[in-house]
Design an enzyme around this catalytic site. Structure first.
Site, PDB file in Angstrom:
ATOM      1  N   TRP A  30       0.812  -1.225   0.000  1.00 53.90           N
ATOM      2  CA  TRP A  30       0.000   0.000   0.000  1.00 53.90           C
ATOM      3  C   TRP A  30       0.840   1.267   0.000  1.00 53.90           C
ATOM      4  O   TRP A  30       0.317   2.345  -0.210  1.00 53.90           O
ATOM      5  CB  TRP A  30      -0.928   0.011   1.233  1.00 53.90           C
ATOM      6  CG  TRP A  30      -0.221  -0.297   2.514  1.00 53.90           C
ATOM      7  CD1 TRP A  30      -0.166  -1.508   3.143  1.00 53.90           C
ATOM      8  CD2 TRP A  30       0.586   0.590   3.296  1.00 53.90           C
ATOM      9  NE1 TRP A  30       0.634  -1.424   4.262  1.00 53.90           N
ATOM     10  CE2 TRP A  30       1.108  -0.138   4.381  1.00 53.90           C
ATOM     11  CE3 TRP A  30       0.923   1.945   3.200  1.00 53.90           C
ATOM     12  CZ2 TRP A  30       1.943   0.410   5.353  1.00 53.90           C
ATOM     13  CZ3 TRP A  30       1.759   2.506   4.158  1.00 53.90           C
ATOM     14  CH2 TRP A  30       2.261   1.742   5.212  1.00 53.90           C
ATOM     15  N   LYS A  66      -2.070  -8.334  -7.852  1.00 55.55           N
ATOM     16  CA  LYS A  66      -2.901  -8.235  -6.649  1.00 55.55           C
ATOM     17  C   LYS A  66      -2.377  -7.059  -5.820  1.00 55.55           C
ATOM     18  O   LYS A  66      -1.352  -7.162  -5.144  1.00 55.55           O
ATOM     19  CB  LYS A  66      -2.854  -9.511  -5.789  1.00 55.55           C
ATOM     20  CG  LYS A  66      -3.922  -9.458  -4.697  1.00 55.55           C
ATOM     21  CD  LYS A  66      -3.562 -10.166  -3.428  1.00 55.55           C
ATOM     22  CE  LYS A  66      -2.821  -9.369  -2.420  1.00 55.55           C
ATOM     23  NZ  LYS A  66      -3.503  -8.178  -1.854  1.00 55.55           N
ATOM     24  N   GLY A 110       6.761  -6.200  -0.417  1.00 53.16           N
ATOM     25  CA  GLY A 110       6.035  -6.137   0.848  1.00 53.16           C
ATOM     26  C   GLY A 110       6.976  -6.490   1.985  1.00 53.16           C
ATOM     27  O   GLY A 110       8.202  -6.373   1.858  1.00 53.16           O
ATOM     28  N   GLU A 136      11.031  -7.974  -3.171  1.00 53.89           N
ATOM     29  CA  GLU A 136      11.451  -6.638  -2.720  1.00 53.89           C
ATOM     30  C   GLU A 136      10.870  -6.477  -1.321  1.00 53.89           C
ATOM     31  O   GLU A 136       9.667  -6.240  -1.170  1.00 53.89           O
ATOM     32  CB  GLU A 136      10.896  -5.561  -3.655  1.00 53.89           C
ATOM     33  CG  GLU A 136      11.458  -5.592  -5.061  1.00 53.89           C
ATOM     34  CD  GLU A 136      12.874  -5.047  -5.155  1.00 53.89           C
ATOM     35  OE1 GLU A 136      13.348  -4.441  -4.178  1.00 53.89           O
ATOM     36  OE2 GLU A 136      13.511  -5.255  -6.199  1.00 53.89           O
ATOM     37  N   LEU A 137      11.722  -6.627  -0.297  1.00 46.99           N
ATOM     38  CA  LEU A 137      11.193  -6.769   1.065  1.00 46.99           C
ATOM     39  C   LEU A 137      11.592  -5.594   1.961  1.00 46.99           C
ATOM     40  O   LEU A 137      11.967  -4.536   1.478  1.00 46.99           O
ATOM     41  CB  LEU A 137      11.649  -8.118   1.627  1.00 46.99           C
ATOM     42  CG  LEU A 137      11.328  -9.328   0.708  1.00 46.99           C
ATOM     43  CD1 LEU A 137      11.882 -10.618   1.270  1.00 46.99           C
ATOM     44  CD2 LEU A 137       9.830  -9.455   0.447  1.00 46.99           C
ATOM     45  N   CYS A 143      10.279   1.576   2.185  1.00 44.45           N
ATOM     46  CA  CYS A 143      11.216   0.487   2.510  1.00 44.45           C
ATOM     47  C   CYS A 143      12.634   1.010   2.657  1.00 44.45           C
ATOM     48  O   CYS A 143      13.450   0.381   3.314  1.00 44.45           O
ATOM     49  CB  CYS A 143      11.150  -0.577   1.437  1.00 44.45           C
ATOM     50  SG  CYS A 143      11.412   0.097  -0.200  1.00 44.45           S
ATOM     51  N   GLU A 145      12.094  -2.587  11.492  1.00 42.68           N
ATOM     52  CA  GLU A 145      11.714  -1.541  10.538  1.00 42.68           C
ATOM     53  C   GLU A 145      10.648  -0.669  11.214  1.00 42.68           C
ATOM     54  O   GLU A 145       9.612  -1.171  11.638  1.00 42.68           O
ATOM     55  CB  GLU A 145      11.145  -2.234   9.295  1.00 42.68           C
ATOM     56  CG  GLU A 145      10.937  -1.323   8.140  1.00 42.68           C
ATOM     57  CD  GLU A 145      10.450  -2.091   6.902  1.00 42.68           C
ATOM     58  OE1 GLU A 145       9.707  -3.079   7.048  1.00 42.68           O
ATOM     59  OE2 GLU A 145      10.815  -1.675   5.791  1.00 42.68           O
TER      60      GLU A 145
END
Ligand code: NAP
Length: 481
Positions: A154, A178, A232, A254-255, A288, A385
């Site tokens: 988001w 999605k 995410g 991609e974290l 991120c 994080e």
């Protein structure tokens, strides 16, 4: 919603070129006001399956088009996004919360991937390999992998989609997206513009639903999905990687991150503060690559904190659509409460809140931009994080020691170095175990460069030539005598 083009506000899933309803509904709310923006169709695993089947059916035709033909459609999509930037920015701000200027920036950034990959797909060269046997001829060709399934977060509801879909479509793949259930409206508007641009039915599909794990099962395990790409959290990424394993799916991840921001005693402090503000408070700290740990050399610590404090005090918090607002709300109450908990835990452990540190009266999701000093590496705020507008500052004395501390995390996404000494800058940039390091800059992401992390921050790259390679299979062709 005061849109110039009301057709951009869609509320259904997009499968095989059609907007499809569903039995259930999901409320989409403005995180700034709590106001209901739309009730959207609650897609199910069956919808995700249909979307994959549609993408698989569309693949042979789409991959057979020339690169120029695919590029022409993508360039129309790019232009339509630019033509509708005001509406797209408004949708994005209303569903996500970031200030309108940032939303416009995200849309330009997101669109730039479409333009760049439309150009890059013309250069999908293979090789002729000097042969080991004079009677044989060896070559490689690059072919699109097939159906690509994408799950996106988001915090960047537009750009995280285009960063995946643009190279995939340019390479000749078809896609199923999605988006996050908090921010589906930007994804839907992108699909509407893709259709107007002439992307054939089934080439791009979108399914959103409240049961993300059920949709994720389909997108990671359906036999017709060739590649899965996720942006995410690391926790969810690990689950999805495990799901991909059973079908040996190609995947990109991609974290999350835990970015160190190191200010040496030879840094230009004004540059350092403006870079720190840009990386820390953009999107209310919900990126991120947001700075998570600020290490400042002890000899410039107090001067840096004073300037940072002054810069943070200038920020205007409010609804993203209001004039002059630079920091919006957090995405939901849970996020704001988590940030508040981190502040009270950190202060309770002996750190000092220099500025901010509390909820704001603007609404339940608002938290003040905050500066905290006296933080240490053992505190949760330095290990997890943060994903919020908290700037925790620590002191250091020694270069080797700060490099060790900066690298002491399972994450490896982005890091920042502030120094005017070219030899030190080179040394430290090379020593940091991160996929991306910015020196004397706070905003570094661009279409033309590879974005991605090492360690538990991910696998693969998005952007640049590396981002395109993720969607090709390199086929080795050997011709005998
Ligand atoms: P998240 O909770 O991992 O959700 C991301 C997406 O995964 C959403 O679409 C979500 O759907 C879906 N999802 C959640 N659980 C799932 C499951 N079990 N199976 C399948 N899908 C599932 O992350 P987030 O809170 O939205 O985003 C923040 C995270 O993203 C941060 O860690 C941030 O660092 C990371 N991020 C990384 C990058 C990068 O490039 N490295 C960029 C941006 C963000 P629902 O919304 O429907 O729950």
């Amino acid at each position: 919603m005061q849109l110039t083009d009301k057709q951009l506000l869609k509320t259904q899933n997009y499968i095989n070129g059609e907007w499809r309803d569903a039995a259930g509904r999901i409320d989409v709310r403005d995180p700034a006001s709590g106001e209901l923006l739309a009730e959207i169709a609650d897609g199910t695993a069956a919808d995700a399956q249909e979307a994959v089947v549609a993408a698989a059916a569309a693949f042979p035709t789409w991959k057979s088009k020339t690169a120029s033909e695919r590029a022409a459609v993508l360039k129309r999509w790019h232009q339509l996004i630019l033509d509708n930037i005001d509406d797209l920015a408004l949708i994005l701000t209303l569903e996500q919360g970031k200030p309108l200027a940032e939303a416009r920036g995200e849309i330009l950034y997101g669109a730039s991937y479409i333009e760049w990959y439309a150009e890059e797909c013309r250069r999908a060269y293979g090789q002729t390999i000097p042969t080991h046997n004079p009677a044989m001829r060896l070559q490689t060709i690059r072919q699109p992998v097939g159906v690509v399934a994408c799950i996106t977060p988001w915090n960047f509801p537009n750009a995280m989609i285009t960063r995946k879909a643009a190279p995939a479509l340019a390479a000749g793949c078809t896609v199923v997206i999605k988006p996050a259930s908090e921010t589906p409206l930007s994804a839907m508007a992108l699909c509407e513009l893709a259709t107007r641009a002439g992307l054939p039915a089934g080439t791009i599909n979108m399914v959103v639903g409240s049961d993300a794990p059920a949709l994720g099962q389909v997108l990671t395990q359906h036999p017709q999905v060739a590649k899965f790409t996720f942006t995410g959290s690391t926790a969810v990424g690990k689950i999805l990687m495990a799901q991909c394993a059973s079908g040996v799916k190609k995947m990109s991840m991609e974290l999350g991150g835990n970015a160190p921001f190191i200010v040496f005693d030879d840094a230009d402090l004004d540059t350092a503060v403006s870079a720190c503000v840009a990386t820390k408070f953009r999107n209310a700290g919900q990126t991120c690559v947001s700075t998570n740990r600020i290490y400042v050399h002890e000899s410039v610590h107090d001067a840096f904190v004073e300037k940072l404090h002054a810069a943070v005090a200038e920020m205007k918090v409010g609804h993203g659509c209001d004039e002059g607002v630079t920091v919006g709300p957090l995405i939901h109450r849970r996020a704001a409460e988590r940030v508040a908990q981190l502040v009270s835990e950190t202060a309770g452990a002996g750190a000092k809140v220099e500025f901010g540190g509390d909820f704001l009266p603007e609404g339940e999701n608002y938290f003040a931009p905050t500066v905290i000093t006296g933080v240490s590496d053992e505190m949760r705020i330095a290990r997890e994080e943060i994903f919020g507008p908290l700037a925790p500052v620590q002191k250091f004395t020694d270069e080797d020691d700060v490099i060790r501390r900066a690298n002491d995390t399972p994450y490896g996404l982005a890091a920042y170095v502030m120094s005017e000494n070219i030899r030190r800058a080179n040394r430290v940039v090379e020593a940091l175990e991160y996929g991306m390091v910015a020196c004397n800059a706070g905003v570094f992401s661009t279409t033309v460069a590879p974005f991605g992390g090492s360690k538990e921050s991910g696998i693969g790259r998005e952007g640049g030539v590396e981002g395109m390679a993720e969607f090709y299979e390199t086929k080795y062709c050997c011709f005998g005598a």
